[in-house]
Scaffold this active site. Structure first.
Site, PDB file in Angstrom:
ATOM      1  N   GLU A 176      56.687 -57.489   7.032  1.00 20.11           N
ATOM      2  CA  GLU A 176      55.721 -56.599   7.677  1.00 20.11           C
ATOM      3  C   GLU A 176      56.175 -55.142   7.738  1.00 20.11           C
ATOM      4  O   GLU A 176      55.477 -54.303   8.313  1.00 20.11           O
ATOM      5  CB  GLU A 176      55.419 -57.131   9.080  1.00 20.11           C
TER       6      GLU A 176
ATOM      7  N   LYS B  98      61.895 -56.887   6.196  1.00 19.22           N
ATOM      8  CA  LYS B  98      61.978 -57.333   7.588  1.00 19.22           C
ATOM      9  C   LYS B  98      62.438 -58.781   7.679  1.00 19.22           C
ATOM     10  O   LYS B  98      63.288 -59.135   8.500  1.00 19.22           O
ATOM     11  CB  LYS B  98      60.615 -57.189   8.267  1.00 19.22           C
ATOM     12  N   GLN B  99      61.872 -59.634   6.847  1.00 16.81           N
ATOM     13  CA  GLN B  99      62.165 -61.061   6.876  1.00 16.81           C
ATOM     14  C   GLN B  99      61.889 -61.633   5.499  1.00 16.81           C
ATOM     15  O   GLN B  99      61.266 -60.994   4.662  1.00 16.81           O
ATOM     16  CB  GLN B  99      61.299 -61.764   7.917  1.00 16.81           C
TER      17      GLN B  99
ATOM     18  N   TRP C 128      51.080 -68.371  12.003  1.00 19.63           N
ATOM     19  CA  TRP C 128      51.470 -69.235  10.891  1.00 19.63           C
ATOM     20  C   TRP C 128      52.731 -70.031  11.221  1.00 19.63           C
ATOM     21  O   TRP C 128      53.056 -70.994  10.536  1.00 19.63           O
ATOM     22  CB  TRP C 128      51.636 -68.438   9.609  1.00 19.63           C
ATOM     23  N   ASP C 129      53.421 -69.639  12.285  1.00 26.15           N
ATOM     24  CA  ASP C 129      54.598 -70.378  12.743  1.00 26.15           C
ATOM     25  C   ASP C 129      54.302 -71.868  12.861  1.00 26.15           C
ATOM     26  O   ASP C 129      55.102 -72.723  12.452  1.00 26.15           O
ATOM     27  CB  ASP C 129      55.040 -69.875  14.129  1.00 26.15           C
TER      28      ASP C 129
END
Length: 764
Positions: A483, A595-596, A343-344
């Protein structure tokens, strides 16, 4: 580093040059990634020509994958054409093999040239000046050039030269697999000064031909090396110049014989043009790319240089025109993530290309469209309808996520992202719509985009589950961008992006029916889309579950608020949080650690939907819980922090994303440049600090520059206009080159009609 025709392009502006001023073996892999050359078709890591110990050569051809010997397809590491070394009576001139008294390499970001200068000293204490410069042509994308000058400074010398293609290259091993070679040699020939090698993929999916020649200039005479292994004798003070030119051609509809003929004739034509002309063409290609992409920051020279470094790698990675290709998570600079596309490319990279080089954005979206059938097959295999895109994609569009990987604590852990991280389907739909809003490209939408929006909406309509108790729809057993938490229900990011996908697909269906009725009717017949299905999207979307506290904080997923709170009180040298001592990674899923950016990612993508109170409440809640164990995270936090007025934190987060690869802050740049960080840094500068972003179809400009920045200038493509924007702390200067007489833009919260071709100034 004077090399005649190259000298004129060797900029002295330090803000355009990344420099290696000494040899540090521990940084070899990092420098190889940082100094990568590329043109969107070819990528070549910045290796030393003589290949010292532990060198990791990487020559990559965009879109070329092979799965033989691997559990999933891998980007193929091709033969290395930049190999070249000298030997002097058994002594190899090399950064490790021989003593040296001076050494320097410079990557010229402006012109896409890699320079090197090393002064060697042999065992007899004689010095030799070694200079090289090389490039992958931005004008002729199948072409590469390297020139090496060697001067015998203090005595005569008898030298052996080895300039053959390096055929000893392998793909690196992974946590569960050893190294492997993804090709076999099919043909080798050396005739008339041309070395020719043809390789073929082990799975039969491709053939690639290399043709290369070496031209020697010495004592005023020029000749072509008759072989790739030859001798040279230098007098004291004499210089020999070797120019290596190569072309790389890949199979399409060409037979093996025609592939070789094509490569050889291309090389012959390039040699006739000459190195000076090839260089001029290459530099002009870079100038065209930099024109719409350059960003100027006054008041922060280190930021300026880092932005240019990141933009250089974005331009290196732009898919070649007509390639219908995308960009892997590590660009063409390394084998990290096996070259796969995530998806980056759709969320973090596409905005840069959409607003600077829309043709490149279109190529990336065509990559997704060409794999729409594969996405439908994935959906069918899992019991859904429509198109379900894979978490990791390579050549075919099949799911390429490996089942195992190395965890943050170093252990081997199972991977479930391909089973549960379904939000990528909505992410791709989001990319299609953003491109359309920014460009108005009806041709793309009629050929590809509308179909992609409808089939992704069809997937979500089949993916949701109806809860009769609450008369709501739920999406269960997913992984969101965070994640750390697997197998959760109603992840807010996933649910809201699915809702967005459904509503936008319905709106685009009505738009297509109104504006392009014949094409709409034909598409509906082809994909069996009926009005009742379109109506169902509107019924499902408002009922998709999302829990919000009274204070406006969105629950990341069902039960998240009940997870254990871990307080993060310590930070590393980059200002990022450190986990408490004795923390057990296997327990991370039972905590509130993120995580993010997850909920904050949602607020950033759908910024126009959420109000200032909601953004601030969620930023204050989730920021202290986020550990940024992904390069995707800090750039998003920079944008949200700027949006809510926390400019000090925004500046800190921005520097974190900006220097990820220039300073190797995550410790893994050797595996390749972090593609998403490149795009995320651009977005943080333009949308975060510049405040330039689309919202509900209108371009907004609401600046909030960091205190030390005096001025931010850049170009921005919007709805057919080329905008030259300069932002200061108290005003915005704007010039619109557009076919439209007036362009509506919201500046400082007020709608303005911008006249075409006239410079205008708006004060805060």
């Amino acid at each position: 580093m004077k090399q005649k025709h190259f000298e004129r392009y060797h900029t002295s502006n330090k803000e355009w040059v990344v420099t290696e001023e000494s040899w540090d073996p521990s940084q070899q892999g990092v420098r190889e990634a940082q100094f990568t050359l590329g043109n969107g078709l070819l990528g070549s890591r910045g290796i030393y020509e003589e290949l010292p110990q532990d060198s990791q050569p990487g020559t990559f051809l965009a879109g070329f994958f092979d799965r033989t010997g691997s559990l999933v397809a891998e980007l193929v590491n091709m033969p290395n054409p930049f190999r070249l070394w000298f030997a002097l009576k058994g002594e190899k001139l090399g950064i490790v093999a021989m003593d040296f008294t001076a050494h320097r390499r410079e990557l010229d970001l402006k012109h896409g040239l890699l320079f090197r200068q090393t002064t060697y000293r042999d065992t007899r204490k004689r010095k030799f000046l070694y200079e090289s410069v090389r490039f992958l042509s931005m004008a002729d994308r199948n072409l590469g050039v390297m020139q090496v000058n060697l001067t015998a400074s203090e005595g005569a010398a008898d030298l052996v030269v080895e300039a053959a293609l390096d055929l000893s290259v392998w793909n690196s091993g992974t946590v569960t697999e050893g190294r492997k070679k993804h090709w076999r040699i099919r043909e080798v020939a050396h005739k008339g000064g041309t070395e020719y090698v043809r390789i073929a993929g082990l799975d039969g999916g491709y053939s690639v031909a290399f043709a290369t020649t070496v031209m020697i200039q010495q004592g005023g005479k020029r000749r072509v090396a008759r072989d790739s292994h030859f001798h040279i004798r230098l007098k004291k003070g004499e210089t020999v110049s070797l120019a290596k030119v190569f072309v790389i051609h890949s199979s399409g509809d060409l037979s093996a014989a025609r592939l070789g003929e094509s490569a050889r004739s291309h090389l012959k034509a390039a040699v006739r043009r000459g190195i000076p002309q090839l260089t001029r063409d290459h530099v002009r290609g870079w100038q065209k790319l930099w024109g719409p992409a350059a960003i100027t920051v006054k008041g922060a020279p280190d930021v300026q240089k880092a932005l240019r470094f990141n933009t250089y790698h974005l331009l290196c990675s732009a898919p070649a025109p007509g390639s219908r290709g995308s960009i892997g998570a590590k660009t063409l600079s390394g084998e990290g993530y096996r070259g796969h596309i995530f998806w980056d490319s759709d969320i973090f990279l596409l905005p840069f290309y959409t607003h600077t080089h829309p043709w490149a954005a279109a190529e990336m979206l065509l990559y997704r469209y060409d794999r729409l059938n594969a996405a439908e097959q994935i959906a069918t295999a899992r019991g859904y309808r429509g198109a379900m895109y894979p978490w990791e994609s390579a050549g075919t569009g099949e799911e390429e996520t490996p089942s195992w990987a190395k965890g943050l604590n170093g252990s081997v852990i199972p991977i479930h992202t391909h089973e549960q991280e379904h939000h990528i389907t909505a992410d791709i739909a989001y990319a299609v719509h953003r491109y359309y809003v920014a460009t108005g490209d009806d041709d793309f939408m009629l050929a590809c985009g509308f179909e992609m929006l409808f089939k992704t909406a069809r997937f979500w309509a089949s993916r949701v589950e109806h809860n009769p108790r609450s008369d709501s729809y739920e999406i269960k057993k997913v992984i969101g961008p965070d994640e750390f938490h697997e197998d959760v229900d109603n992840n807010a990011y996933t649910n809201m992006m699915a809702k967005w996908n459904l509503l936008v697909a319905r709106r685009m269906a009505l738009h297509m029916k109104s504006e392009f009725p014949r094409e709409f009717a034909a598409l509906c017949r082809r994909i069996d889309l009926k009005s009742g299905e379109i109506t169902s999207w509107k019924r499902i979307a408002p009922r998709l579950a999302m829990k919000v506290r009274k204070d406006g904080v969105i629950e990341q997923f069902d039960g998240y608020f009940k997870r254990r709170r871990i307080r993060l009180s310590n930070h590393n040298e980059y200002g990022l949080p450190k986990l408490p001592k004795n923390f057990l990674w296997q327990d991370v899923g039972e905590t509130q650690l993120v995580k993010q950016a997850d909920v904050l990612m949602l607020l950033q993508l759908l910024s126009g939907i959420f109000g200032a109170h909601t953004k601030k409440a969620n930023y204050q809640f989730y920021e202290p819980r986020t550990v940024h164990k992904s390069s995707l995270s800090v750039g998003t936090h920079a944008m949200i922090a700027a949006d809510v007025g926390d400019l000090e934190a925004a500046s800190s987060f921005f520097r974190d994303v900006l220097f990820i690869d220039l300073q190797n802050t995550m410790g893994n740049t050797a595996e390749g440049i972090h593609a998403a960080s490149l795009g995320n840094a651009w977005q943080a500068a333009i949308a975060g600090f510049g405040g330039v972003y689309p919202s509900k179809g209108i371009l907004q400009i609401r600046p909030r520059l960091p205190r030390e920045w005096k001025e931010l200038s850049f170009s921005y493509r919007w709805q057919g206009a080329e905008l030259a924007i300069t932002i200061e702390h108290d005003k915005v200067r704007l010039l619109a080159r557009s076919a439209r007489k007036r362009l509506p833009i919201r500046i400082y919260g007020h709608m303005r009609d911008i006249p075409a071709g006239k410079k205008v100034v708006f004060r805060k």
